[in-house]
Enzyme design. Structure first.
Site, short mmCIF file in Angstrom:
data_model
loop_
_atom_site.label_atom_id
_atom_site.label_comp_id
_atom_site.label_asym_id
_atom_site.label_seq_id
_atom_site.Cartn_x
_atom_site.Cartn_y
_atom_site.Cartn_z
N CYS A 86 -4.80 -17.20 13.69
CA CYS A 86 -3.98 -16.92 15.01
C CYS A 86 -4.13 -17.61 16.47
CB CYS A 86 -4.82 -15.56 15.50
SG CYS A 86 -5.23 -14.40 13.60
N CYS B 93 -11.84 -8.17 15.51
CA CYS B 93 -10.72 -8.40 14.27
C CYS B 93 -10.73 -7.38 13.20
CB CYS B 93 -10.32 -10.01 13.88
SG CYS B 93 -9.33 -9.65 12.79
N ASP C 216 -12.27 -0.13 13.10
CA ASP C 216 -12.55 -0.78 11.97
C ASP C 216 -14.04 -0.75 11.49
OD1 ASP C 216 -10.04 0.16 10.70
OD2 ASP C 216 -8.88 -1.80 11.34
N CYS D 29 -10.48 -12.86 17.83
CA CYS D 29 -10.15 -10.84 18.65
C CYS D 29 -11.62 -10.74 17.68
CB CYS D 29 -9.75 -9.97 18.65
SG CYS D 29 -8.50 -10.00 18.46
N ARG E 28 7.01 0.11 2.32
CA ARG E 28 7.42 -1.27 3.04
C ARG E 28 5.81 -2.00 2.51
NH1 ARG E 28 5.82 3.93 4.74
NH2 ARG E 28 3.51 3.85 6.05
N ASP F 280 -7.00 3.38 9.88
CA ASP F 280 -6.87 2.99 8.31
C ASP F 280 -8.25 3.72 7.48
OD1 ASP F 280 -4.57 1.97 7.74
OD2 ASP F 280 -5.10 0.55 9.88
N ARG G 258 -9.88 -7.93 10.46
CA ARG G 258 -9.33 -9.16 9.35
C ARG G 258 -10.53 -10.36 9.23
NH1 ARG G 258 -3.87 -7.96 9.21
NH2 ARG G 258 -3.65 -6.15 6.98
N ARG H 104 0.45 -1.59 -0.16
CA ARG H 104 0.38 -0.36 0.35
C ARG H 104 0.72 1.12 -0.14
NH1 ARG H 104 -4.81 -1.13 2.41
NH2 ARG H 104 -3.52 -2.42 4.45
N TYR H 105 1.96 1.09 0.53
CA TYR H 105 2.89 2.63 1.13
C TYR H 105 4.37 2.05 0.41
CZ TYR H 105 -0.61 3.00 4.82
OH TYR H 105 -1.39 3.65 5.71
N LYS I 137 -3.44 5.78 6.38
CA LYS I 137 -4.14 5.27 8.25
C LYS I 137 -3.29 6.32 7.94
CE LYS I 137 -1.98 1.99 10.84
NZ LYS I 137 -1.85 1.04 9.80
S1 SF4 Z 1 -7.04 -8.88 15.16
FE1 SF4 Z 1 -7.61 -9.98 14.54
S2 SF4 Z 1 -5.36 -10.79 13.04
FE2 SF4 Z 1 -4.80 -9.99 15.23
S3 SF4 Z 1 -5.13 -11.52 16.61
FE3 SF4 Z 1 -6.94 -11.04 16.77
S4 SF4 Z 1 -7.88 -11.85 15.45
FE4 SF4 Z 1 -6.13 -12.08 14.77
#
Ligand code: SF4
Length: 352
Positions: free
Chosen positions: A109, A116, A278, A113, A100, A315, A118, A96-97, A322
């Site tokens: 994972c 999350c 997000d 979360c 990097r 973001d 993603r 994207r940048y 960002k």
């Molecule tokens: S925010 Fe999403 S990608 Fe990051 S640790 Fe939690 S579940 Fe995994």
């Protein structure tokens, strides 16, 4: 944390497992089975041990235990809220940048979360890059000399074995134009035993530094085991930053943010970003308004040491990058003349 329930010895992945360990009420199971069918669930023993199930607002529990409100998908919410997909030249790379790239070797994972960004991409069934795909991703990096930094993310790259992590770090160190490897991870908090001597040795590059960006949202996550795991990394010369997500009812007050940022600094981790939530699907109950986030940052600026202050960022949906959302303290008042507002809101002329 005092509890009268069985401590799990393995990661809990099904609502029934969570009920069996007293982490959710059995009558919540039908709704939470629906949530789990849509968004992956995992709670490590280290995090289960830090949840007080008697508190429905427990800040660790709220991060990892499924919630029926996740079934409420708002029209503005997106499958790819920060827009990775349009910037994916080869599988596993987001570019994207200019200087990097993100490299995502895995899409799983140790925990999932509930907010999350993603969440539509990560999960236990999601494949890691195979050797040919990893080779193509590394070739992309090697073929673009403007790339200075590689950010390992995913998923959580620290679920790789020390052997695979060491191999990946060595291959990145062999690309001459790279100057930095950064690893985004929750592992030192959610599975601290993984940070053993082998993993620490694997993370140290032969030529370029490896920086660790820890995802941590609340001081209650940071018990003695977590602080010790962080200590093993920092003592080995691996600098650490933190990113925190601003989460409604969990850390959206000055006292909690202050205690969290101070706990990170005490553990030798510099708070770097405070992310505005997000637009991930089923996460409206976690999002604050931007005005609320800015007001919190303003209060912190006045009262809390500068070393504890992250940059509040958004973001931009669609992959536009960002940007900081913080308070603007400056108003132009003529040529080279400014009005500067102090943290208490008083305005002062400044010339020069
Ligand atoms: S925010 Fe999403 S990608 Fe990051 S640790 Fe939690 S579940 Fe995994």
């Amino acid at each position: 944390m005092p509890r009268d329930r069985l401590s799990p010895t393995r990661t809990l992945r099904r609502p029934q497992d969570l009920a069996d360990h007293g982490l959710i009420a059995p009558d919540a199971l039908p709704a939470l089975e629906q949530v789990a069918a849509q968004f992956a669930v995992a709670v490590t023993p280290a995090m289960a041990d830090r949840i007080n199930p008697a508190d429905v607002n427990d800040p660790v529990g709220r991060q990892f235990l499924p919630d029926a409100r996740e079934l409420d998908i708002q029209p503005a919410e997106l499958a790819d809220p920060i827009g990775d997909e349009p910037f994916t030249p080869v599988k596993g790379i987001t570019h994207r940048y200019h200087d990097r790239v993100l490299l995502k070797p895995v899409h799983a994972c140790p925990v999932y979360c509930r907010f999350c960004f993603r969440r539509e991409m990560v999960g236990p069934g999601s494949e890691a890059l195979d050797e040919a795909e990893l080779e193509a991703a590394l070739a992309y990096i090697a073929g673009n000399p403007q790339i200075w930094e590689v950010i390992l993310t995913g998923g959580d790259p620290m679920i790789l074995s020390p052997r695979r992590m060491g191999d990946l770090i060595a291959r990145l160190n062999a690309i001459p134009h790279l100057g930095l490897v950064r690893i985004h991870t929750r592992v030192p908090v959610v599975d601290p035993d993984r940070i053993d001597a082998e993993m620490v040795a694997a993370l140290k590059g032969a030529r370029i530094p490896t920086w660790i960006m820890l995802h941590s949202n609340h001081w209650q996550e940071l018990g003695p085991d977590q602080v010790a795991a962080i200590g093993r990394l920092v003592d080995a010369g691996l600098p650490m930053l933190a990113q925190t997500v601003l989460l409604r009812g969990l850390n959206d007050d000055v006292a909690t943010l202050t205690r969290t940022f101070r706990a990170l600094i005490s553990a030798r981790v510099k708070p770097h970003y405070l992310h505005h939530g997000d637009l991930a699907k089923g996460t409206a109950h976690f999002r604050t308004s931007i005005a609320e986030g800015r007001a919190l940052m303003r209060e912190l600026r006045g009262d809390v040491s500068g070393i504890c202050q992250p940059t509040y960022v958004l973001d931009i949906p669609g992959g536009h990058g960002k940007v900081p959302l913080g308070q603007d303290y400056l108003t132009q008042d003529g040529d080279d003349a400014w009005i500067v507002e102090d943290p208490r809101g008083q305005r002062h002329p400044y010339k020069g």
